[in-house]
Scaffold this motif. Structure first.
Motif, PDB file in Angstrom:
ATOM      1  N   LEU A   1      -5.385  18.489   5.689  1.00 12.37           N
ATOM      2  CA  LEU A   1      -6.616  18.917   5.035  1.00 12.37           C
ATOM      3  C   LEU A   1      -7.171  20.185   5.679  1.00 12.37           C
ATOM      4  N   ARG A   2      -7.081  20.283   6.996  1.00 15.25           N
ATOM      5  CA  ARG A   2      -7.604  21.472   7.685  1.00 15.25           C
ATOM      6  C   ARG A   2      -6.849  22.724   7.267  1.00 15.25           C
ATOM      7  N   ARG A   3      -5.558  22.600   7.042  1.00 11.73           N
ATOM      8  CA  ARG A   3      -4.747  23.766   6.670  1.00 11.73           C
ATOM      9  C   ARG A   3      -4.817  24.072   5.178  1.00 11.73           C
ATOM     10  N   GLY A   4      -5.402  23.196   4.391  1.00 14.31           N
ATOM     11  CA  GLY A   4      -5.527  23.438   2.962  1.00 14.31           C
ATOM     12  C   GLY A   4      -4.288  23.108   2.165  1.00 14.31           C
ATOM     13  N   LEU A   5      -3.376  22.336   2.739  1.00 11.39           N
ATOM     14  CA  LEU A   5      -2.162  21.969   2.012  1.00 11.39           C
ATOM     15  C   LEU A   5      -2.503  21.058   0.838  1.00 11.39           C
ATOM     16  N   GLY A   6      -1.757  21.227  -0.246  1.00 12.68           N
ATOM     17  CA  GLY A   6      -2.071  20.517  -1.478  1.00 12.68           C
ATOM     18  C   GLY A   6      -1.349  19.209  -1.665  1.00 12.68           C
ATOM     19  N   GLY A   7      -0.750  18.671  -0.599  1.00 14.87           N
ATOM     20  CA  GLY A   7      -0.066  17.398  -0.759  1.00 14.87           C
ATOM     21  C   GLY A   7       0.540  16.919   0.544  1.00 14.87           C
ATOM     22  N   LEU A   8       1.018  15.668   0.503  1.00 20.93           N
ATOM     23  CA  LEU A   8       1.516  15.015   1.706  1.00 20.93           C
ATOM     24  C   LEU A   8       2.494  13.924   1.308  1.00 20.93           C
ATOM     25  N   THR A   9       3.645  13.860   2.003  1.00 22.80           N
ATOM     26  CA  THR A   9       4.579  12.756   1.843  1.00 22.80           C
ATOM     27  C   THR A   9       4.507  11.879   3.078  1.00 22.80           C
ATOM     28  N   VAL A  10       4.248  10.597   2.879  1.00 17.76           N
ATOM     29  CA  VAL A  10       4.150   9.676   4.007  1.00 17.76           C
ATOM     30  C   VAL A  10       5.208   8.582   3.865  1.00 17.76           C
ATOM     31  N   PRO A  11       6.061   8.403   4.891  1.00 16.53           N
ATOM     32  CA  PRO A  11       7.007   7.285   4.879  1.00 16.53           C
ATOM     33  C   PRO A  11       6.287   6.003   5.245  1.00 16.53           C
ATOM     34  N   VAL A  12       6.552   4.939   4.501  1.00 18.50           N
ATOM     35  CA  VAL A  12       5.878   3.660   4.742  1.00 18.50           C
ATOM     36  C   VAL A  12       6.892   2.522   4.714  1.00 18.50           C
ATOM     37  N   THR A  13       6.551   1.460   5.434  1.00 20.15           N
ATOM     38  CA  THR A  13       7.339   0.228   5.404  1.00 20.15           C
ATOM     39  C   THR A  13       6.404  -0.947   5.154  1.00 20.15           C
TER      40      THR A  13
END
Length: 320
Positions: free
Chosen positions: A54-66
């Motif tokens: 969010l601080r860098r202004g990126l427009g998305g995120l991929t999170v690995p989950v289990t």
């Protein structure tokens, strides 16, 4: 695709700053301009991935989950670690930000923040994975007002678009939901498929090395450049956005060369773990905007009978 998707809500007013906080500190914490093409891949060892994104202004995120106890999703490919849940570290703060910013993740946001929930790990038991998805679906519905969703055949952009990828196959389950708040991640093989319409699979996501061998060290070949542009154009004409991840492990110079080609081809989302360098690159090399192309001129052919098929109507979906 066009970045013209309008998301709900107006801009919230600036909050008052504490009297002891210096101007320099405020400026350092102010998020950068929103970059819809910038997408963060989370390093395995990163404890709390969202603040930097969010601080860098990126427009998305991929999170690995289990999947873990009680149907909760835990960050990372290993065993569940107390407190490191998707709900606590990603969903709750992300949607809280949207509520405090009047329905937007960033004040200058014009396209949805793309959150990709990637199921990973050794547990491939279908019932366990589907049970975990149902828990995710329940958690998302608590924030329905901020989410892109599909009602029947209508795709409605929101502040956040959630896609599900990885070892879980949720397409059949999603297709059976009249109103859904998450979508399936697709591949270029889904283009034109009736079983995977853009309302179910709005984003194409592929690792670079699945179809391309260029590593950025030498100039890209004409064949690979043509293939890249052709695939992106087909996806856009099919009403979908394109996300490319899995870039070769090389120097930043090599990676910048690949990023430049992706931007020139109109790739909507570039995913990389090197967040700072990707942000700098996108600020100086924005993604080329896609515009529908007029059909190529053809040689007139005299026909003695009507055309066997009527022309196909143009399909258009707001990007989510």
């Amino acid at each position: 695709m066009s970045d013209g998707a309008t998301i709900a809500g107006g801009l919230a007013g600036f909050a008052g700053l504490g009297g002891a906080v210096s101007i320099g500190t405020v400026l350092a914490r102010r998020p950068g301009p929103y970059l819809p093409a910038g997408h963060a891949l989370v390093p395995v060892k990163q404890v709390d991935p969202l603040p930097d994104v969010l601080r860098r202004g990126l427009g998305g995120l991929t999170v690995p989950v289990t999947p873990g106890p009680h149907g909760e999703l835990f960050l990372g490919p290993g065993g569940p670690q107390p407190g490191r849940t998707l709900r606590r570290l990603v969903l709750t703060p992300l949607f809280a930000r949207g509520k405090t910013h009047g329905g937007r993740i960033a004040r200058d946001q014009q396209t949805p923040f793309r959150l990709v929930v990637e199921f990973v790990g050794a547990n491939r038991e279908p019932e366990t994975l589907l049970r975990a998805y149902r828990m995710l679906d329940q958690q998302l519905r608590d924030h329905a007002a901020l989410l892109s969703h599909c009602e029947g055949e209508t795709l409605v952009p929101g502040a956040v678009t959630v896609s599900v990828s990885g070892i879980v196959d949720v397409r059949e389950l999603l297709a059976g939901q009249h109103t859904r708040y998450a979508f399936a991640d697709g591949t270029f093989d889904d283009l034109g498929a009736r079983s995977a319409p853009p309302t179910l699979v709005p984003m194409i996501s592929e690792p670079w090395n699945r179809r391309f061998g260029w590593d950025g060290r030498e100039p890209i070949t004409a064949e690979e450049r043509h293939l890249l542009h052709a695939l992106v154009r087909q996806a856009h004409e099919d009403g979908r956005t394109v996300r490319i991840a899995g870039l070769p492990e090389g120097s930043r110079r090599d990676r910048r060369a690949i990023w430049t080609e992706l931007c020139a081809a109109g790739v909507d989302v570039i995913a990389d773990a090197d967040q700072a360098a990707l942000v700098r690159h996108l600020r100086h090399h924005p993604v080329s905007r896609w515009e529908p192309r007029a059909p190529m001129p053809t040689i007139a052919v005299r026909r003695g009978s009507p055309r066997p098929h009527p022309p196909r109507a143009d399909r258009h979906h707001e990007p989510v």
